[in-house]
Design a protein around this motif. Sequence first.
Motif, PDB file in Angstrom:
ATOM      1  N   GLY A   1       0.781  -1.227   0.000  1.00  0.00           N
ATOM      2  CA  GLY A   1       0.000   0.000   0.000  1.00  0.00           C
ATOM      3  C   GLY A   1       0.815   1.280   0.000  1.00  0.00           C
ATOM      4  O   GLY A   1       0.314   2.314   0.407  1.00  0.00           O
TER       5      GLY A   1
ATOM      6  N   ARG B   1      -3.755   0.025   1.618  1.00  0.00           N
ATOM      7  CA  ARG B   1      -3.637   0.865   2.811  1.00  0.00           C
ATOM      8  C   ARG B   1      -5.023   1.265   3.328  1.00  0.00           C
ATOM      9  O   ARG B   1      -5.277   1.216   4.513  1.00  0.00           O
ATOM     10  CB  ARG B   1      -2.803   2.103   2.483  1.00  0.00           C
ATOM     11  N   ARG B   2      -5.919   1.624   2.412  1.00  0.00           N
ATOM     12  CA  ARG B   2      -7.280   1.990   2.799  1.00  0.00           C
ATOM     13  C   ARG B   2      -7.950   0.803   3.482  1.00  0.00           C
ATOM     14  O   ARG B   2      -8.617   0.954   4.505  1.00  0.00           O
ATOM     15  CB  ARG B   2      -8.115   2.385   1.564  1.00  0.00           C
TER      16      ARG B   2
ATOM     17  N   ARG C   1      -6.580  -1.572   5.096  1.00  0.00           N
ATOM     18  CA  ARG C   1      -6.016  -1.755   6.430  1.00  0.00           C
ATOM     19  C   ARG C   1      -6.591  -0.721   7.385  1.00  0.00           C
ATOM     20  O   ARG C   1      -6.908  -1.000   8.522  1.00  0.00           O
ATOM     21  CB  ARG C   1      -4.491  -1.626   6.353  1.00  0.00           C
ATOM     22  N   GLU C   2      -6.738   0.501   6.882  1.00  0.00           N
ATOM     23  CA  GLU C   2      -7.249   1.568   7.743  1.00  0.00           C
ATOM     24  C   GLU C   2      -8.699   1.328   8.154  1.00  0.00           C
ATOM     25  O   GLU C   2      -9.146   1.813   9.180  1.00  0.00           O
ATOM     26  CB  GLU C   2      -7.136   2.921   7.020  1.00  0.00           C
TER      27      GLU C   2
ATOM     28  N   GLU D   1       4.752   1.959   9.176  1.00  0.00           N
ATOM     29  CA  GLU D   1       4.073   3.249   9.343  1.00  0.00           C
ATOM     30  C   GLU D   1       3.663   3.501  10.784  1.00  0.00           C
ATOM     31  O   GLU D   1       3.372   4.631  11.147  1.00  0.00           O
ATOM     32  CB  GLU D   1       2.794   3.281   8.523  1.00  0.00           C
TER      33      GLU D   1
END
Lengths: 396, 542
Positions: free
Chosen positions: A252, B332-333, B335-336, B369
Amino acid sequence: MSEVKKPKNVREPLFHLAKRDNLSGKKALLIRLSAIAVGILITCIFGFLIVGWTPLDILQTLIDGTFGTSNRRWDLMEKTAILLCISLAVTPAFRMRFWNIGAEGQTLVACLVSGACMLKIGDKVPNPLLLLIMLVASVAAGALWALIPAIFKAFWNTNETLFTLMMNYVAAQITSYYVYIWSVPKGSGHVGIINSTTKAGWLVSIGDKPYLLTILIVAVMTVISYIYLNHCKHGYEISVVGESEKTARYIGINVKKVILRTMIISGAICGLTGFLIVSGADHTFIKDSVGGLGFTAIMVSWLAKFNPLAMTFFAFLIAFLGKGSNEITTLTGLDSSFANIVTGLVIFCVIGCEFFINYTIRFRKKETPAAEKPVAPAKTDEPEAETETTEKEAQS
Amino acid sequence: MSAVPAIELKGITKTFGDVIANQDIDLSVYRGEILSILGENGSGKTTLMNMISGIYYPDSGHIFIDGEEVLIRSPKDAFQYKIGMIHQHFKLIDVFTATENIVLGLTDGRYDLAAYEKRVQEICDRYGFNLDPKKKIYDMSVSEKQTVEIIKVLFRGADILILDEPTAVLTPQETDRLFDVLRHMRDDGKAIIIITHKLHEVLSLSDRVSVLCKGRYVGTVVTKETDEMKLTEMMVGAKVDLNIHRSDPVNPTPRLIVNGLNCKNEDGIPVLKNISFTAMSGEILGIAGIAGSGQRELLESIAGLQQLESGEISYMNPASGETEDLRNKSPRRIRELGVRLSFVPEDRLGMGLVGNMGIIDNMMLRSYETGRGFFLNRTAPASLADQIISDLQVVTPDAKTPVRRLSGGNVQKVLVGREIASAPTVLMVAYPVRGLDINSSFTIYRLLNEQKEKGVSVIFVGEDLDVLIELCDRILVLSSGSISGIVDPRSTADEKSLKEQIGLLMTKKVEDAPATAANVKAAEAAEAVEAPETGKEETERE
């Protein structure tokens, strides 16, 4: 097995290559250092053939030309610093496998912008403010020059190598144009030393050492680069994108964003270098202000395997060879290409020695009755036994 | 069988640096026989064969052809002794025809394509190959390409053939056909060496089996006098339990609902057509199909790596009870959103891991992150790395060694270990045991079962049908981008007929239908004849 007859018409090759697996760091360093020594030795022999000096004389001149006087020492340090600074600039891009060969142009536009500031507003603002404006403008110009190919790469996947290379020519032409426009006296094709009386826009010297500030700035940049690349999230993202874009997308990472950000940084450091060249040393600009350092920096970055700390050494080595062999050409009246040949010879040895780091040569064994039963030498037997036990442990 | 072996090796040793790939290996093959070479990964099978075919040169030892000692210094020498090797990875030119590829590089005589085609056809007829000499490579299936490779060496007159894991890319039916051809060649007096790690193939095909273990020669047995247990014991050096434990799913609830998924690849060719299924918690859903039938795209769609044409992907969050729409969201989205989705991709070092980084830095891929600052925190990843190394018995010099230097099994342990460490609710794995030896494979199966028992919804893309049948609770079969059936591996007692059924579904053509729910149901109802479980599946969904 002993009655086996060797075929007559075929012979075992005299030697064959075998890949080395793990060479200890110490041994690898030793190989590299001896490569440099061999390179310098060849230089001496080469010099002997051309100039007729004894190798010892040549060595003496190399060292004398670089370390002989205080001025020479400072000059060597400054050359090292500038080369190192451009090397630092290309490195983040290279770590990302973005082949930025446009450092030359990115630095040159910054030189132009710095010079323009000195010319145009040199007498209108106080010196500290002028220096600040010059710094900001140069950094912005370098970053912009790098950002353009980065945008094309990120969004349309154009080839960055060609694009950045072409940007060099654009930068060179623009600079030529302004050198002509602003030349003093008009039409001479030289801008000349800018503000030689007021010294506006000249980088302040610490004590009476004119280059000390430049050297300190580059030293700090080296440490920052090292930390940024190895211990920051950004540096980690750069490495992942460089190693595999697929992996980056898989976890990602926004690949486009990383490409743009990294190239801005790369160009910005080029911009800083341009500022240091004009403000710190040359106090003028010409088409050749960068003088090919943008390309030499690529070599420095690669030789150091993209490690900023190791680059310090290689930048020094190249600056040393260049300056030292220049001294020889001056004393003998040789063409300045001699310096390039010397640098080339040494670098050739340094790169060539990688072969011996990766491979070892095995010669044909002498044929004795004892060698009939081929068993691996006792030394290699030991680690083998070790790995076997660890493997067994792993399986149990 | 003649008395003199066609090829005989004596005391062959080859080392790479400190690693001993082969030590003191003796081996012999006679004309008119098929010899299997069996061994785990890294046992030196391919290295040994490469020395026969001239790619490597042995450090010491002797090679005899028909009783005469020879030196094979290059592939050219090997060819001169009529040795032909068929590699795992094909070396063909896509835009050429079969014949053009076969004669490529021949320097004798005139370039008369028609005559060459005739000779290719003769070879095909002689051994029972099914190949059109004029067909272009890009129009060919994997098995046809392999046929071209085999004919290429036969055309050059090879009579000692070496095949490196030829069945890895074939369907069961294609494998059977290949074996028939190989038997023909054996009867024709060729000496054939086949490298494999599939035991049942060894037993059905070969006359004798030579076993290697960690670069050493263990022994040779006559196939008729041995069985799977004995061979495994020779190969591993210890008794191994070859049964996969499968528990019943406990309290399965829908976890991931995929509906009417359509997806095109970069060239605009549809790769997923109207895919609908539900993955349940606490079960292993197997996905079978010929390589390249859309397995990769399906998993990547769910993981947020593919741009979809249409369709829905809904995730039922077990913690909040809410439904999340995952369609066209970046990893990433996803995961968020709190979706704990783990993905072990097929391409381990190209996608799942970074080959040049150590285990610690690879652990960080998922977690770098976290923490607010600008700097990396390597403490947590370092302890996770240590934990995985000790829990999964990863063999590595240390946690900083680049993972590409580890063996395939250890690479996979690192990847699976990391993906499991994030306590997933959906775990997708693609070909997790490809290229792994028996011990590592069973470690992976055990890990997948553990996750299933924890209530994770596991989606398992596999190629070995025996494993799929033993491990999975349901098997979804893909055929060129469509679902051609869903099979219950428990339903039929007879494993052989189940395998045949899946094999047929893998090549079955599914009619293209518009992506409406009604059509999906109709299509699935039609398949219910072959897959009675589908009907039940349908009711569960509603």
